[in-house]
Design an enzyme around this catalytic site. Structure first.
Site, PDB file in Angstrom:
ATOM      1  N   ASP A  46      -4.913  56.008  74.286  1.00 39.47           N
ATOM      2  CA  ASP A  46      -5.507  55.606  73.018  1.00 39.47           C
ATOM      3  C   ASP A  46      -7.017  55.447  73.152  1.00 39.47           C
ATOM      4  O   ASP A  46      -7.561  55.395  74.258  1.00 39.47           O
ATOM      5  CB  ASP A  46      -4.907  54.275  72.549  1.00 39.47           C
ATOM      6  CG  ASP A  46      -3.421  54.391  72.266  1.00 39.47           C
ATOM      7  OD1 ASP A  46      -2.994  55.467  71.809  1.00 39.47           O
ATOM      8  OD2 ASP A  46      -2.693  53.408  72.499  1.00 39.47           O
ATOM      9  N   TYR A 110      -0.477  53.845  85.949  1.00 42.99           N
ATOM     10  CA  TYR A 110      -1.560  53.193  85.217  1.00 42.99           C
ATOM     11  C   TYR A 110      -2.034  51.978  85.995  1.00 42.99           C
ATOM     12  O   TYR A 110      -1.228  51.280  86.620  1.00 42.99           O
ATOM     13  CB  TYR A 110      -1.096  52.735  83.831  1.00 42.99           C
ATOM     14  CG  TYR A 110      -0.966  53.834  82.811  1.00 42.99           C
ATOM     15  CD1 TYR A 110      -2.024  54.156  81.961  1.00 42.99           C
ATOM     16  CD2 TYR A 110       0.219  54.560  82.680  1.00 42.99           C
ATOM     17  CE1 TYR A 110      -1.906  55.161  81.006  1.00 42.99           C
ATOM     18  CE2 TYR A 110       0.342  55.568  81.729  1.00 42.99           C
ATOM     19  CZ  TYR A 110      -0.721  55.859  80.902  1.00 42.99           C
ATOM     20  OH  TYR A 110      -0.601  56.858  79.962  1.00 42.99           O
TER      21      TYR A 110
END
Length: 278
Positions: A46, A110
């Site tokens: 995002d 991540y």
């Protein structure tokens, strides 16, 4: 990293800020392929989220009589046309026609960067701003965070740890978390002596795939545990609820500190004989 991009996915061309995919496809078009090129990116990020490493695939054909791009030539040519942007192609591979950067990935990793010793991004070293989350002036109880993190390991229904979007009805909430670690981090600033009161931490998550905003929600919950606002048992309770609306308000981690670190593939998928390319 492309901090000024509007996330990784393609945005309408009339937008002021474009996605990473826009910039990549514009660079490819400058190579004058004879086919219409659409880049398929493995992992969505995002706006505000960073990528130390991402992957994508594309089919590119040159004019008749010209040999296929070598991996090295393609990397150099794309980076030449990407120069104005904070985007860089690191490596290229020739792959099979049926290869998918998204669906052939074995895992995605991540890392979320936290910092204690300050409570607002304006108190961070200038080179750290928008690259970590300043969570509090006081230390986190990282031992209890590690305890809570173990509850997330394994296969669970992560409905509570996903945000709702248009794809929610079509995606299974069952995910297998292969790794959750809470480890000391470091500052990327060159002025560490002036900010010795700051303590950096990294939360690492690895899975084949993640739900929408799952990592940010898990991070926010673990930080709340470290601050004493939640207990490890609350993490188990949230998993059991299987309801996105049950997630506590105002604890989701912001996008700033989140980095896609690695996308893993079977090495056999990245080894295609030259005869196949011809």
């Amino acid at each position: 990293m492309a901090a000024k991009a509007r996330g990784v996915m393609k945005s309408p061309s009339d937008q002021t800020i474009l996605g990473v995919q826009n910039y990549l496809e514009n660079a490819v078009q400058k190579l004058r392929p004879v086919n219409e090129v659409n880049i398929a990116i493995s992992s969505r990020t995002d706006s505000g989220v960073h990528a130390l490493c991402n992957s994508a695939h594309l089919d590119i054909q040159r004019k008749e009589g010209k040999p296929p791009f070598s991996a090295e030539l393609l990397v150099n040519a794309l980076n030449f046309h990407l120069k104005p942007e904070p985007i860089s192609v690191i490596k290229a591979f020739h792959v099979a026609d049926n290869f998918s950067a998204r669906f052939r990935a074995l895992s995605r990793t991540y890392v979320y960067r936290l910092v204690t010793g300050c409570w607002h991004h304006s108190q961070l070293p200038v080179f750290e701003r928008n690259l970590c989350w300043p969570v509090s002036n006081t230390p986190l109880n990282t031992d209890i965070m590690k305890e809570a993190a173990q509850i997330l390991l394994g296969t669970h229904d992560f409905s509570t740890f996903r945000s709702l979007n248009s794809e929610t009805p079509f995606k299974s909430p069952l995910k297998t978390l292969l790794q959750v670690d809470v480890t000391p981090g470091f500052s990327i600033s060159l002025q560490q002596n002036f900010h010795s009161h700051l303590k950096f931490w990294e939360l690492t998550f690895r899975s084949r795939s993640f739900l929408y905003k799952q990592v940010r929600r898990m991070t926010g919950a673990l930080v709340a545990v470290g601050q004493g606002r939640l207990m490890p048992q609350h993490i188990a309770d949230l998993l059991e609820m299987r309801d996105s609306m049950a997630y506590p308000q105002n604890i989701i981690a912001p996008p700033d500190g989140l980095f896609l670190k690695n996308v893993e593939y079977d090495t056999k998928d990245l080894e295609v004989e030259e005869s196949v390319i011809q």
